[in-house]
Design an enzyme around this catalytic site. Structure first.
Site, PDB file in Angstrom:
ATOM      1  N   TYR A  49       0.775  -1.108  -0.004  1.00 28.67           N
ATOM      2  CA  TYR A  49      -0.060   0.160  -0.133  1.00 28.67           C
ATOM      3  C   TYR A  49       0.959   1.249   0.098  1.00 28.67           C
ATOM      4  O   TYR A  49       0.107   2.343   0.014  1.00 28.67           O
ATOM      5  CB  TYR A  49      -0.865  -0.005   1.319  1.00 28.67           C
ATOM      6  CG  TYR A  49      -1.852  -1.163   1.233  1.00 28.67           C
ATOM      7  CD1 TYR A  49      -2.829  -1.579   0.127  1.00 28.67           C
ATOM      8  CD2 TYR A  49      -2.075  -2.266   2.205  1.00 28.67           C
ATOM      9  CE1 TYR A  49      -3.644  -2.355   0.097  1.00 28.67           C
ATOM     10  CE2 TYR A  49      -2.751  -3.170   2.025  1.00 28.67           C
ATOM     11  CZ  TYR A  49      -3.622  -3.600   1.037  1.00 28.67           C
ATOM     12  OH  TYR A  49      -4.707  -4.467   1.056  1.00 28.67           O
ATOM     13  N   HIS A  55      -8.464   1.908  -5.540  1.00 26.80           N
ATOM     14  CA  HIS A  55      -7.588   1.011  -4.734  1.00 26.80           C
ATOM     15  C   HIS A  55      -6.085   1.314  -4.838  1.00 26.80           C
ATOM     16  O   HIS A  55      -5.858   1.427  -6.264  1.00 26.80           O
ATOM     17  CB  HIS A  55      -8.093  -0.424  -4.970  1.00 26.80           C
ATOM     18  CG  HIS A  55      -9.448  -0.776  -4.769  1.00 26.80           C
ATOM     19  ND1 HIS A  55      -9.998  -1.176  -3.400  1.00 26.80           N
ATOM     20  CD2 HIS A  55     -10.575  -0.793  -5.899  1.00 26.80           C
ATOM     21  CE1 HIS A  55     -11.294  -0.984  -3.681  1.00 26.80           C
ATOM     22  NE2 HIS A  55     -11.649  -1.025  -4.925  1.00 26.80           N
TER      23      HIS A  55
HETATM   24  C1  DQA Z   1      -7.508  -1.698  -0.993  1.00 26.66           C
HETATM   25  C2  DQA Z   1      -7.937  -3.229  -1.340  1.00 26.66           C
HETATM   26  C3  DQA Z   1      -8.497  -4.142  -0.592  1.00 26.66           C
HETATM   27  O1  DQA Z   1      -8.821  -5.577  -1.143  1.00 26.66           O
HETATM   28  C4  DQA Z   1      -8.232  -4.173   0.852  1.00 26.66           C
HETATM   29  O2  DQA Z   1      -8.816  -4.956   1.845  1.00 26.66           O
HETATM   30  C5  DQA Z   1      -7.730  -2.820   1.512  1.00 26.66           C
HETATM   31  C6  DQA Z   1      -7.323  -1.889   0.537  1.00 26.66           C
HETATM   32  C7  DQA Z   1      -6.562  -1.083  -1.895  1.00 26.66           C
HETATM   33  O3  DQA Z   1      -6.658   0.081  -1.620  1.00 26.66           O
HETATM   34  O4  DQA Z   1      -5.832  -1.466  -2.557  1.00 26.66           O
HETATM   35  O5  DQA Z   1      -7.883  -2.737   2.485  1.00 26.66           O
HETATM   36  O6  DQA Z   1      -8.800  -1.394  -1.016  1.00 26.66           O
END
Ligand code: DQA
Length: 150
Positions: free
Chosen positions: A24, A101
């Site tokens: 992330y 995402h």
């Molecule tokens: C997310 C992807 C989701 O699968 C995960 O549960 C997240 C972050 C992303 O920003 O890549 O918490 O939304």
């Protein structure tokens, strides 16, 4: 025309910067907030901000936003893959919405590949880290500015 934009972050996104940085990134949610608020302010728009680890809080916030916002940027976190209630709330508010995402949800575990909101939003940006969040927000503003200019 000044737009009212709502930015929503769901489960575990308050931990950005420290949480699985190899997936992330290292940018914190506060830094994302500052960047999005600056980019809206540059264009004369206002932003309201909701962050919660509780699905019901996000549903409440969307219900309260009905008729009061012009567009939404949303990263629901894990609620993306589980929440029919969030999907229904977005349908109720019914304004242009960009789903973002940080990671590419289509290139990860099988359960992440399904977004319960993907077919009710205007579009999805997935896999470009914070740049995708910033660009997704710009695309939302471009889209709304075009439609309010008609
Ligand atoms: C997310 C992807 C989701 O699968 C995960 O549960 C997240 C972050 C992303 O920003 O890549 O918490 O939304």
């Amino acid at each position: 025309m000044s737009l009212r934009l709502l930015v929503i972050h769901g489960a575990n996104l308050d931990l950005l910067g420290k949480r699985e940085p190899h997936i992330y990134g290292t940018t914190t949610l506060d830094e994302i907030r500052q960047a999005l608020e600056a980019s809206a302010a540059d264009r004369g728009h206002g932003v309201s901000w909701v962050v919660s680890n509780h699905e019901g809080d996000l549903v409440d916030a969307l219900g309260q936003a009905m008729g009061k916002v012009d567009g939404i940027l949303i990263n629901p976190g894990a609620f993306t893959h589980t929440s029919v209630a969030l999907r229904d709330a977005l349908l109720a508010v019914s304004v242009p919405t960009v789903e973002v995402h940080l990671s590419n949800i289509h290139a990860r575990e099988e359960f992440r590949r399904n977004s319960l909101i993907a077919d009710v939003v205007t579009g999805q940006v997935s896999g470009f880290g914070v740049d995708g969040v910033y660009r997704g927000f710009e695309m939302l503003m471009d889209h709304l500015e075009r439609s309010t200019a008609d």
